[in-house]
Design an enzyme around this catalytic site. Structure first.
Site: not given
Ligand code: DMJ
Length: 579
Positions: A136, A276, A369, A390
């Site tokens: 993060e 992902d 979610e 997304e």
């Molecule tokens: C963001 O921090 C980024 O897009 C990450 O790849 C996935 N989670 C969040 C948004 O949903």
């Protein structure tokens, strides 16, 4: 004559830069143009409503709590929802300001960008006793700083260069050096958690995720290129290579693993949470650094995803060892996948899945979610929508690739839902339960970095004209620079893009389609006439156009199922069932 690889790059860049073409049918229509402008202004308002409230009620802390107009110092809790006790003197890292930097430039607010850069230069420090999540902190803080540094030093942005003396890069380097401590494991796979002041703590968990090891290369690679210090890129690359070596014989990876032993903990995986951005970074690293090895890894990984996870427009999860389905769930995070598919040229598949995600969005007004595909119902506990970007992201990519005004309607629906359900006086609040629309007191920093940015770019892509960017997983733009590339610098110059003769070709061409079925794309190009749309990245045409064959080797791979066709007794390639 360009080599096939060169052609691949030309076409990929053309796809990414279809922004330049501005050939949308909708743009020519004054009503559509007016609507785009109206929508752009609406999104601009949303961004400032979120940003101004953050600056008023939360800055310099990390994130805004819009219902109570207070703040949370969330950098120390991102990645799992566990609250860490932060040291008394910790006043946050202005996370939402860092995340807003590139969005401010996209919106053309250079004055506020410069003000923010100045504040961060004078006040931000990483010498703080805070346990952070490496993944993060990398995508949000390191990515935010590196991207903003590149924007600040790009003369075309008309920023006041005099006030900028690489302060953001200095900060990024300081953070990168702290990150390196996390990679000190026998496998080279980094710990998920790190104390910024003291390094990895005693008894720290050795469990991490696939994304946690495989989504560092863009930011750390860029940091190395900018500083000339190879350690960041080497550490990220070593971790990525180790992770890739742990794939199964089916080219699948799990979701969680142990960094000390290099063994998998969770064998089931999909394209959503925990995995992902691993896929995303393999391909985007290929765009940014041009290395063949990234392409090879991505290609195998992508084909395996299409083969083992894809079920029509949906993607379920599967066991990496057997390829057998495990969980039939749609998750909100998976909605980035169509956007990635646009970049690789798999437009038809992207469109198909995007429609399904939007169908679920429409059903609840936002994207839950988790949604159970086998029961077509919500997951009993994961009913929240934390303002994720997304679906907007994929909508933006699909509009860029197709210029189909329908995607702008999707964007409009997203904007309207956000304003209707999540806007409060103090900012934008997450949704705790998509069925009741009950709110939660949290405005995540990615709302400023991504959600607003992708929606804005959908309606106004001025920022992208004459530029060539790759967006990190947190939506921070990094320019594709020839100096960072192993080869083909000439392909970055738009005037050299002579390969595609018509805008239609440019939209349909892709790196992936050329790699997998060059005959299809090239022949459509040479005929100058639109040609076939790329159906799927695993598509391999039969040797003969009339599908006749005398042996299985003359048959290709089916575009929808990714199954190899075989030669029937009658001498035709097909997906024959043998009993
Ligand atoms: C963001 O921090 C980024 O897009 C990450 O790849 C996935 N989670 C969040 C948004 O949903």
């Amino acid at each position: 004559m360009l080599s096939r690889k060169s052609q691949t790059w030309v076409l990929l860049l053309l796809l990414i830069s279809s922004f330049l073409l501005h050939i949308s049918t909708s743009d020519a229509d004054p009503l559509w143009a007016a609507k785009r402008k109206r929508m752009r202004d609406k999104v601009r308002k949303m961004f400032y409503h979120a940003y101004d409230n953050y600056m008023t009620h939360a800055f310099p802390h990390d994130e805004l709590k819009p219902l109570t107009k207070t703040f949370t110092d969330s950098l120390g809790e991102l990645g799992n929802l566990k609250l860490e006790r932060l040291s008394q003197d910790y006043n946050g890292s202005a996370l939402s300001l860092i995340e807003s930097l590139s969005s401010l430039v996209v919106l053309g607010n250079n004055t506020e960008f410069e003000r923010a850069v100045l504040w961060l230069s004078e006040n931000l420090t990483f010498d703080v006793d805070v346990r952070i999540n490496l993944f993060e902190c990398n995508i949000r803080v390191l990515g935010g700083l590196v991207s903003a540094h590149l924007l600040a030093t790009d003369s075309t942005n008309r920023l006041v260069q005099g006030t900028y003396k690489n302060q953001l890069l200095t900060l990024a380097e300081e953070l990168g050096q702290r990150f390196l401590l996390a990679f000190n494991t026998p496998t080279g796979l980094p710990y998920a958690w790190l104390n910024l002041k003291y390094g990895v703590m005693e008894n720290e968990t050795t469990e991490t995720s696939t994304s946690g090891c495989g989504s560092l290369i863009l930011e750390m690679g860029a940091l190395s290129r900018l500083t000339g210090d190879p350690r960041y890129e080497s550490a990220a690359l070593r971790a990525l290579n180790k992770l890739w070596s742990m794939r199964s014989s089916l080219n699948l990876l799990g979701t969680t693993l142990d960094v000390m032993t290099g063994e998998w903990i969770e064998y089931s995986s999909g394209i959503g949470a925990g995995v992902d951005s691993f896929y995303e970074y393999l391909f985007k690293a290929h765009i940014l650094f041009g290395k063949d090895e990234f392409w090879r890894m991505f290609h195998s990984a992508y084909v395996a995803v299409q083969k083992y996870f894809r079920h029509g427009p949906w993607y379920h999860e599967a066991d990496m060892r057997t390829g057998k389905p495990t969980y039939w769930q749609l998750t909100s995070l998976q909605a980035f996948w169509p956007g990635l598919q646009v970049l690789v040229g798999d437009i038809a598949a992207a469109n198909l899945s995007h429609r399904e995600f939007f169908y679920v969005w429409e059903k609840y007004g936002v994207l839950p979610e988790r949604y159970l595909l086998d029961h077509l119902m919500l997951h009993p506990t994961e009913k929240y929508y934390p303002l994720r970007p997304e679906l907007a992201e994929s909508t933006f990519y699909l509009y860029q690739a197709t210029k189909d005004p329908w995607y702008m309607e999707v964007g409009e629906a997203i904007v309207n839902s956000l304003n209707l359900y999540t806007k409060v006086e103090g900012g934008f609040a997450s949704i705790r339960d998509v069925t009741t629309k009950q709110l939660e007191d949290h405005q995540h920093s990615f709302f400023l970095a991504e959600t607003c940015k992708y929606l804005y770019l959908l309606f106004d892509d001025t920022f992208l004209v004459d530029r060539n960017y790759v967006f990190t997983t947190e939506g921070h733009p990094l320019p594709v620079l020839s100096a960072w590339h192993e080869r083909l610098p000439e392909t970055y110059i738009p005037t050299n893009w002579t390969f595609a003769k018509t805008p239609k070709q440019a939209r349909r061409a892709s790196a992936m389609s050329l790699q997998v079925c060059p005959a299809t794309t090239l022949s459509s190009g040479e005929n100058g006439g639109g040609g076939q749309q790329v159906e799927s990245a695993c598509h391999i045409p039969d040797a003969r156009i009339d599908h006749k064959c005398s042996a299985d080797e003359q048959c290709g791979v089916d575009s929808t199922t990714c199954r190899r066709r075989s030669c029937s007794i009658a001498g035709y390639c097909g997906l024959w069932l043998f009993i």
